[in-house]
Write an enzyme that holds these catalytic residues in place. Structure first.
Site, PDB file in Angstrom:
ATOM      1  N   ARG A 331       0.795  -1.230   0.000  1.00 19.36           N
ATOM      2  CA  ARG A 331       0.000   0.000   0.000  1.00 19.36           C
ATOM      3  C   ARG A 331       0.835   1.290   0.000  1.00 19.36           C
ATOM      4  O   ARG A 331       0.482   2.229  -0.719  1.00 19.36           O
ATOM      5  CB  ARG A 331      -1.016  -0.003   1.145  1.00 19.36           C
ATOM      6  CG  ARG A 331      -2.021  -1.167   1.023  1.00 19.36           C
ATOM      7  CD  ARG A 331      -3.224  -1.047   1.958  1.00 19.36           C
ATOM      8  NE  ARG A 331      -4.105   0.024   1.559  1.00 19.36           N
ATOM      9  CZ  ARG A 331      -4.145   1.218   2.114  1.00 19.36           C
ATOM     10  NH1 ARG A 331      -3.360   1.498   3.139  1.00 19.36           N
ATOM     11  NH2 ARG A 331      -4.962   2.132   1.675  1.00 19.36           N
ATOM     12  N   CYS A 362      13.971  -5.454  -3.498  1.00 21.77           N
ATOM     13  CA  CYS A 362      14.904  -4.792  -4.395  1.00 21.77           C
ATOM     14  C   CYS A 362      14.193  -3.721  -5.222  1.00 21.77           C
ATOM     15  O   CYS A 362      14.016  -3.867  -6.426  1.00 21.77           O
ATOM     16  CB  CYS A 362      15.525  -5.861  -5.281  1.00 21.77           C
ATOM     17  SG  CYS A 362      17.080  -5.308  -5.920  1.00 21.77           S
TER      18      CYS A 362
HETATM   19  N1  LYS Z   1      -6.765  -2.239  -2.132  1.00 19.77           N
HETATM   20  C1  LYS Z   1      -7.222  -0.901  -1.869  1.00 19.77           C
HETATM   21  C2  LYS Z   1      -8.677  -0.784  -1.836  1.00 19.77           C
HETATM   22  C3  LYS Z   1      -9.355  -1.428  -2.969  1.00 19.77           C
HETATM   23  C4  LYS Z   1     -10.723  -1.707  -2.566  1.00 19.77           C
HETATM   24  C5  LYS Z   1     -11.371  -2.760  -3.406  1.00 19.77           C
HETATM   25  N2  LYS Z   1     -12.223  -2.229  -4.435  1.00 19.77           N
HETATM   26  C6  LYS Z   1      -6.540  -0.342  -0.642  1.00 19.77           C
HETATM   27  O1  LYS Z   1      -5.654  -0.927  -0.137  1.00 19.77           O
HETATM   28  O2  LYS Z   1      -6.849   0.701  -0.172  1.00 19.77           O
END
Ligand code: LYS
Ligand code: PLP
Length: 441
Positions: A331, A362
């Site tokens: 993220r 890496c």
């Molecule tokens: N993966 C995203 C959110 C996506 C939500 C799914 N539609 C996040 O980490 O914020």
């Protein structure tokens, strides 16, 4: 320091979660380790459901399992009376393997394969959330061929731009998801579905995005939906029995985030639907379904890392490296997401030194936290990164052939391993060696 759920700092400076010492967890299960505070997940699940009960509105709260998917979390969702949103054959398989009641499973996705559709039909899931006209045709054809009936929701895009990161916006017109209400796509699909002998149109679905901090986007989406529902009611006599308003309720990752309580979002949705229903006197209040993911599991998850090497660039930056990184939490690299962290074995020391937490992959972009104040860390100290419960483990990868961490649930002083750490052997499990171990030179 902001602690979440059942977190406590003991006198010796050790962080405990669910009454379990995180240093003990690290010793027993190794690091990186995902730790889930299940009491907090239960509290959130009950919080959502209590609003509906209090407001006397028929409901389903479906856990969006993409946020964190494994058998144990689905079993916990089932224990708490939640329904389940799945978006792939894999999530559906996991749900069924966990014993989740199929009738409470809702199947999402903008490109469900024929095989996935057949699997879900065989499993007699609660409903499909139909995303586009092609899928509607495919689903109907398969139902006709196999002589099965199924319930559906039509996912529509209301044309709302929620205030969040561009990559997690979903309700705007230019989206890969859903049937556009503004240009008539949704109405066309609705008519087609209503004419079908094998599809039962339970209602309408809309999800405007994720990590949303205000109620305005949701209420605007509901107002738009009702404008079209009004038209459909008048022109074709259709009124939805179910309104699924999606998830997207924001959580606090750092002090920059100012989410509302989960209950506030839901109350605002219910109030708006009730207000809109005043214009439909002959019609019954629809059931309201929601699909929280992040807000159920996000702040209940913590990642424990062991600190390894450090690099100080005087006048520039001090890097401390941990034994995980973008392979267990993409993220920060993907959304510039920010996290807060503490030294879990020295949490009572003053956090006065500015540094950056790097992963061990890496990639220069493999940074977990760019700026954080911590007590000067030593090799072997334990770093607890907070709020990693949603879209952390579920988006983990094997980049650099990193093994995925283990996951433990903690509650009432007990820990339970729910996902084993991957081994090096696991990594080669699907490899097929070269037939002849020599290359033409
Ligand atoms: N993966 C995203 C959110 C996506 C939500 C799914 N539609 C996040 O980490 O914020
Ligand atoms: C259709 C749908 N429902 C529910 C969710 C869950 O969202 P969140 O985790 O933000 O609650 C998502 C992800 O954005 C989604 O795409």
């Amino acid at each position: 320091m902001h602690l979440y759920g059942t977190m406590k700092i003991e006198e010796n400076g050790h962080l405990t979660i669910g009454g379990v010492n995180t240093s003990d967890l690290a010793k027993e299960y190794g690091t990186p380790l995902y730790v889930y505070d299940t009491a907090l997940i239960r509290e959130r699940a009950r919080g959502f459901q209590n609003v509906f009960k209090k407001e006397n509105v028929p409901y389903q709260v479906a856990y969006a399992s993409k946020a964190f998917s494994c058998m144990a979390i689905m079993q916990l969702a089932e224990e708490e009376g939640l329904s389940l949103d799945v978006v792939s054959g894999g999530e559906l398989y996991t749900a069924l393997a966990s014993g989740f009641p199929p009738e409470r499973i809702h199947f999402h996705g903008n490109n469900k394969s024929e095989e996935e559709i057949r699997f879900a039909l065989r499993s007699k899931i609660g409903c499909f959330v139909v995303d586009n006209e092609d899928e509607l045709t495919l689903l109907e054809d398969i139902c006709q061929e196999t002589q099965q009936e199924t319930a559906i929701l039509l996912r529509v895009t209301p044309g709302i731009e929620a205030h969040t990161h561009d990559y997690i916006l979903t309700g705007q017109e230019d989206s890969k998801f859903g049937l556009d209400v503004q240009n008539g796509q949704a109405a066309r699909a609705l008519k087609k579905a209503l004419n079908s002998e094998v599809l039962e149109v339970l209602g309408i679905h809309c999800h405007i995005g994720s990590q949303i901090f205000e109620t305005a986007g949701f209420t605007m989406a509901i107002q738009t939906l009702f404008r079209f529902i009004g038209e459909w009611d008048e022109k074709i006599g259709y009124f939805p029995a179910v309104l699924n308003l999606g998830g997207g309720f924001g959580i606090r990752y750092t002090e920059e985030d100012t989410p509302l309580s989960p209950e506030t979002y839901v109350k605002a949705m219910i109030d708006e639907v009730k207000e809109q229903m005043a214009n439909f006197s002959g019609r019954q209040m629809p059931e309201i379904w929601i699909e929280p993911g992040r807000s159920l599991v996000g702040d209940a998850g913590t990642t424990l890392y062991t600190i390894g090497t450090q690099k100080d660039i005087p006048g520039v930056r001090r890097y401390i490296a941990v034994d995980g990184g973008m392979s267990d939490n993409i993220r920060p690299a993907l959304y510039q997401a920010k996290y807060d962290a503490i030294l879990a074995n020295r949490a009572n020391e003053e956090a006065s030194q500015l540094m950056s937490v790097a992963g061990k992959c890496c990639e220069s972009g493999d940074m977990l936290i760019w700026d954080i104040l911590l007590p000067s860390p030593q090799k072997g100290d334990l770093l607890a990164v907070f709020c990693t419960g949603a879209y952390g483990y579920s988006m983990a990868s094997n980049y650099n052939r990193m093994t995925k961490p283990a996951v433990v649930f903690v509650e009432n002083g007990e820990a339970q391993l729910v996902v084993r750490r991957e081994s090096y052997e696991d990594l080669s499990l699907h490899d097929v060696p070269l037939r002849k171990h020599s290359m033409t030179r």
